[in-house]
Design a protein around this motif. Structure first.
Motif, PDB file in Angstrom:
ATOM      1  N   LEU A   1      27.803  59.626  61.907  1.00  0.00           N
ATOM      2  CA  LEU A   1      27.571  60.922  61.254  1.00  0.00           C
ATOM      3  C   LEU A   1      28.626  61.208  60.192  1.00  0.00           C
ATOM      4  O   LEU A   1      28.321  61.720  59.115  1.00  0.00           O
ATOM      5  CB  LEU A   1      27.569  62.044  62.292  1.00  0.00           C
ATOM      6  N   ARG A   2      29.878  60.858  60.503  1.00  0.00           N
ATOM      7  CA  ARG A   2      30.959  61.085  59.536  1.00  0.00           C
ATOM      8  C   ARG A   2      30.765  60.221  58.291  1.00  0.00           C
ATOM      9  O   ARG A   2      31.080  60.640  57.180  1.00  0.00           O
ATOM     10  CB  ARG A   2      32.311  60.817  60.185  1.00  0.00           C
ATOM     11  N   ILE A   3      30.253  59.016  58.483  1.00  0.00           N
ATOM     12  CA  ILE A   3      29.955  58.159  57.327  1.00  0.00           C
ATOM     13  C   ILE A   3      28.809  58.769  56.520  1.00  0.00           C
ATOM     14  O   ILE A   3      28.848  58.812  55.291  1.00  0.00           O
ATOM     15  CB  ILE A   3      29.585  56.734  57.793  1.00  0.00           C
ATOM     16  N   TYR A   4      27.799  59.271  57.227  1.00  0.00           N
ATOM     17  CA  TYR A   4      26.616  59.828  56.577  1.00  0.00           C
ATOM     18  C   TYR A   4      26.950  61.046  55.717  1.00  0.00           C
ATOM     19  O   TYR A   4      26.449  61.201  54.591  1.00  0.00           O
ATOM     20  CB  TYR A   4      25.579  60.191  57.636  1.00  0.00           C
ATOM     21  N   VAL A   5      27.817  61.933  56.236  1.00  0.00           N
ATOM     22  CA  VAL A   5      28.113  63.186  55.520  1.00  0.00           C
ATOM     23  C   VAL A   5      29.276  63.050  54.541  1.00  0.00           C
ATOM     24  O   VAL A   5      29.540  63.977  53.765  1.00  0.00           O
ATOM     25  CB  VAL A   5      28.428  64.324  56.517  1.00  0.00           C
TER      26      VAL A   5
ATOM     27  N   LYS B   1      31.546  57.295  50.976  1.00  0.00           N
ATOM     28  CA  LYS B   1      31.490  56.536  52.228  1.00  0.00           C
ATOM     29  C   LYS B   1      32.570  55.444  52.320  1.00  0.00           C
ATOM     30  O   LYS B   1      33.246  55.318  53.349  1.00  0.00           O
ATOM     31  CB  LYS B   1      30.095  55.947  52.413  1.00  0.00           C
ATOM     32  N   PRO B   2      32.768  54.627  51.281  1.00  0.00           N
ATOM     33  CA  PRO B   2      33.838  53.611  51.359  1.00  0.00           C
ATOM     34  C   PRO B   2      35.212  54.234  51.556  1.00  0.00           C
ATOM     35  O   PRO B   2      36.049  53.692  52.289  1.00  0.00           O
ATOM     36  CB  PRO B   2      33.748  52.895  50.009  1.00  0.00           C
ATOM     37  N   LYS B   3      35.438  55.381  50.915  1.00  0.00           N
ATOM     38  CA  LYS B   3      36.740  56.040  51.027  1.00  0.00           C
ATOM     39  C   LYS B   3      36.991  56.486  52.455  1.00  0.00           C
ATOM     40  O   LYS B   3      38.102  56.354  52.981  1.00  0.00           O
ATOM     41  CB  LYS B   3      36.797  57.248  50.081  1.00  0.00           C
ATOM     42  N   PHE B   4      35.950  57.016  53.126  1.00  0.00           N
ATOM     43  CA  PHE B   4      36.114  57.439  54.524  1.00  0.00           C
ATOM     44  C   PHE B   4      36.304  56.243  55.446  1.00  0.00           C
ATOM     45  O   PHE B   4      37.169  56.252  56.324  1.00  0.00           O
ATOM     46  CB  PHE B   4      34.898  58.250  54.994  1.00  0.00           C
ATOM     47  N   ILE B   5      35.493  55.203  55.253  1.00  0.00           N
ATOM     48  CA  ILE B   5      35.547  54.020  56.126  1.00  0.00           C
ATOM     49  C   ILE B   5      36.939  53.400  56.137  1.00  0.00           C
ATOM     50  O   ILE B   5      37.445  52.984  57.183  1.00  0.00           O
ATOM     51  CB  ILE B   5      34.485  52.988  55.703  1.00  0.00           C
TER      52      ILE B   5
ATOM     53  N   PHE C   1      41.633  58.060  59.244  1.00  0.00           N
ATOM     54  CA  PHE C   1      40.753  58.530  60.302  1.00  0.00           C
ATOM     55  C   PHE C   1      39.521  57.648  60.462  1.00  0.00           C
ATOM     56  O   PHE C   1      39.017  57.467  61.575  1.00  0.00           O
ATOM     57  CB  PHE C   1      40.327  59.982  60.040  1.00  0.00           C
ATOM     58  N   GLY C   2      39.030  57.101  59.360  1.00  0.00           N
ATOM     59  CA  GLY C   2      37.883  56.203  59.441  1.00  0.00           C
ATOM     60  C   GLY C   2      38.206  54.947  60.235  1.00  0.00           C
ATOM     61  O   GLY C   2      37.412  54.490  61.065  1.00  0.00           O
ATOM     62  N   ILE C   3      39.382  54.381  59.994  1.00  0.00           N
ATOM     63  CA  ILE C   3      39.817  53.173  60.719  1.00  0.00           C
ATOM     64  C   ILE C   3      40.045  53.493  62.190  1.00  0.00           C
ATOM     65  O   ILE C   3      39.661  52.717  63.080  1.00  0.00           O
ATOM     66  CB  ILE C   3      41.099  52.595  60.081  1.00  0.00           C
ATOM     67  N   ILE C   4      40.662  54.655  62.483  1.00  0.00           N
ATOM     68  CA  ILE C   4      40.901  55.062  63.867  1.00  0.00           C
ATOM     69  C   ILE C   4      39.582  55.234  64.611  1.00  0.00           C
ATOM     70  O   ILE C   4      39.420  54.777  65.752  1.00  0.00           O
ATOM     71  CB  ILE C   4      41.719  56.372  63.921  1.00  0.00           C
ATOM     72  N   ASP C   5      38.613  55.900  63.967  1.00  0.00           N
ATOM     73  CA  ASP C   5      37.297  56.089  64.589  1.00  0.00           C
ATOM     74  C   ASP C   5      36.627  54.751  64.875  1.00  0.00           C
ATOM     75  O   ASP C   5      35.959  54.590  65.911  1.00  0.00           O
ATOM     76  CB  ASP C   5      36.401  56.932  63.675  1.00  0.00           C
TER      77      ASP C   5
END
Length: 240
Positions: A68-72, A76-80, A84-88
């Motif tokens: 969901l976090r990737i979707y919103v 998207k690459p910046k979040f991944i 926090f993206g790496i931790i998730d």
């Protein structure tokens, strides 16, 4: 729909977002507790089953949250590839890697589940200040780490030439001397390896003095950056 989910998943000042945050935080704590309980020897089969069910449920929720976090996400690459993206991602990775993996290596994979506790950082304002401070002072920190590595190597080389002949079993090479350099510069001093020559003792004294500075410098850098972060946040709040 995307904006609706974004208002829930990301931290916002509304009831649904707060409930979602509390739910995820509670699940993280439960997951960390079960991780610890699993290490208790001679657990009953029923207890193991309950722990496994909790793990399955946690992974499913964390996986849905991650997707969901990737979707919103606006980028998207910046979040991944963000912190926090790496931790998730690391929080759910061990579970999926465990499929088809030799049981002997499963213990090492389970250790990665501990990364779930870092998910709590997202919901802690104080930790957010700390993260901001680290980002603002990253150049100074990297410079400090670079200088520290040089000092560690310099210390290893120095003590090697002073102590190699007197203690060949402890200082047989510069690589062996690196252990002494690390515990001396960090002022830990386990006492398992120490100099016995006059030159080595004098050199150790100098390194210890430098080590005191090494412990103090990063604290000053982070404290200064943290103070600026808190002051900036208070200033922004007052303006609003």
């Amino acid at each position: 729909m995307k904006q609706y989910l974004k208002n829930i998943v990301e931290i916002n000042d509304n009831k649904k977002s707060r409930y979602f945050a509390f739910f995820i935080q509670g699940l993280i704590l439960i997951s960390v507790i079960t991780f610890s309980v699993e290490t208790i020897p001679n657990l009953k089969p029923r207890t193991k089953t309950i722990l496994q069910i909790i793990e399955w449920f946690s992974v499913i929720i964390f996986s849905v949250e991650y997707l969901l976090r990737i979707y919103v996400a606006d980028s998207k690459p910046k979040f991944i590839f963000s912190f926090f993206g790496i931790i998730d991602f690391l929080a759910i990775l061990p579970f999926y890697l465990s499929f088809g993996v030799d049981l002997r290596s499963l213990r090492a994979l389970r250790f990665l589940r501990l990364f779930r506790i870092f998910k709590l950082v997202r919901y802690n304002r104080a930790m957010n200040h700390f993260t901001t401070a680290i980002k603002s002072a990253k150049e100074e920190i990297f410079l400090f780490l670079f200088i520290t590595l040089i000092l560690i190597y310099f210390s290893a080389v120095g003590i090697y030439y002073f102590e190699n002949k007197a203690q060949p079993e402890h200082f047989s090479s510069i690589f062996d001397s690196l252990w002494w350099a690390i515990i001396t510069l960090t002022t830990v001093g386990y006492g398992d390896v120490y100099p016995i020559t006059v030159g080595g003792k004098v050199f150790t004294f100098i390194i210890l003095m430098i080590g005191l500075g090494i412990v103090a410098i990063p604290t000053g850098i982070i404290y200064s950056a943290l103070t600026k972060s808190v002051d900036k946040n208070q200033h922004t709040t007052e303006e609003n």
